[in-house]
Scaffold this active site. Structure first.
Site, PDB file in Angstrom:
ATOM      1  N   ASP A  78       1.691 -28.801 -64.546  1.00 39.00           N
ATOM      2  CA  ASP A  78       2.881 -29.413 -65.132  1.00 39.00           C
ATOM      3  C   ASP A  78       3.589 -30.326 -64.154  1.00 39.00           C
ATOM      4  O   ASP A  78       3.347 -30.293 -62.948  1.00 39.00           O
ATOM      5  CB  ASP A  78       3.851 -28.342 -65.636  1.00 39.00           C
ATOM      6  CG  ASP A  78       4.310 -27.405 -64.527  1.00 39.00           C
ATOM      7  OD1 ASP A  78       3.469 -27.012 -63.701  1.00 39.00           O
ATOM      8  OD2 ASP A  78       5.507 -27.057 -64.488  1.00 39.00           O
ATOM      9  N   GLU A 143       4.950 -24.329 -63.437  1.00 39.74           N
ATOM     10  CA  GLU A 143       5.437 -24.134 -62.068  1.00 39.74           C
ATOM     11  C   GLU A 143       6.848 -24.669 -61.901  1.00 39.74           C
ATOM     12  O   GLU A 143       7.715 -24.016 -61.317  1.00 39.74           O
ATOM     13  CB  GLU A 143       4.486 -24.832 -61.083  1.00 39.74           C
ATOM     14  CG  GLU A 143       4.720 -24.488 -59.619  1.00 39.74           C
ATOM     15  CD  GLU A 143       5.659 -25.444 -58.896  1.00 39.74           C
ATOM     16  OE1 GLU A 143       5.941 -25.216 -57.716  1.00 39.74           O
ATOM     17  OE2 GLU A 143       6.132 -26.421 -59.521  1.00 39.74           O
TER      18      GLU A 143
END
Length: 268
Positions: A78, A143
């Site tokens: 991400d 994350e």
């Protein structure tokens, strides 16, 4: 994509250019995961995924290196979705460009954190000339919004004993440990009352600050919208009870005003 593929190493930058074309903000990594799964299938590599969406790719050792220590490469899928235009991170691609010695994005975050790490892992996996021992590549999700993917990892999922995290900050530096992080949420019970009919309501917004990374730039004294607006509210509240302070705020108080302060929230 053609502009980035002129950079070296070509394999890495070609993968990064492809990643930029696939939307992958936090909690919306599935399209990128599917693309990686398709790529892995063409390489005839082993792929596993867990309930959270983390991916684990395994590649056998080069002939004669089977007894070498197994190594894990890790990156997160991400990116932080911030834009200065009408960019829709759920469907619009990132538009990277070369600016001197830097690669930047038009009007948005670039997503090099951690797209360049993902690209590096894929470059290693697909390079037939690279000699290596048993290799695992771990791609985690979510994350930037709280390490959700990392927290969901099962203890027996990985076989390697050495893990190289590609999400570093400085070229040429190797980190031997991590301080970790903490996210705190403070909740208060509030009692709301309707505004009297003669009250005027104002909304105060603070924009245009430089911003920065909560870890890397914390020492530079940059403005924080949440802190600055809270200080403004405190100054206003103090002026109402102290006639010797802030006459300009006293004028507002006498006009029966209330305020709404909006600064926003971002995990990273």
């Amino acid at each position: 994509m053609t502009m980035l593929t002129r950079l070296q190493p070509s394999r890495l930058w070609t993968f990064f250019a492809q990643i930029c074309q696939i939307p992958h903000p936090s909690k919306q990594e599935q399209t990128l995961s599917d693309w990686i799964a398709s790529l892995v299938a063409t390489q005839k590599l082993s792929l596993k995924s867990d309930a959270k969406g983390n991916l684990l790719i395994s590649k056998a050792a080069t002939a004669g290196m089977e007894q070498r220590q197994s190594v894990i490469l890790q990156a997160h899928l991400d990116m932080v979705p911030q834009a200065s235009n009408g960019h829709d991170f759920s469907c619009d691609p990132i538009q990277p460009y070369i600016d001197g010695n830097w690669v930047r994005a038009k009007g948005t975050t670039l997503g090099a954190d951690n797209g360049i790490g993902v690209a590096a892992c894929l470059a290693v996996l697909t390079d037939p000339s690279l000699k290596h021992g048993p290799l695992e590549v771990l791609f985690t999700v979510d994350e930037e919004a709280g390490m959700g993917g990392a927290f969901a990892l099962q203890p027996d999922w990985l076989q390697g004993k050495i893990l190289i995290n590609t999400d570093a900050e400085q070229d040429g530096d190797i980190y031997m440990g991590c301080a970790g992080g903490l996210e705190a949420k403070l909740c208060f019970e509030l009692t709301f009352e309707p505004n009297p009919a003669d009250y005027q309501t104002y909304q105060l917004q603070l924009t245009g600050l430089r911003g920065g990374h909560s870890g890397l730039d914390i020492h530079e004294g940059r403005g924080n919208a949440n802190q600055l607006l809270c200080r403004t509210l405190f100054r206003y509240a103090t002026s109402i009870t102290d006639p010797n302070k802030c006459s300009e705020w006293r004028h507002l108080a006498e006009c029966h005003t209330t305020g709404s302060l909006c600064a926003g929230f971002n995990s990273n």
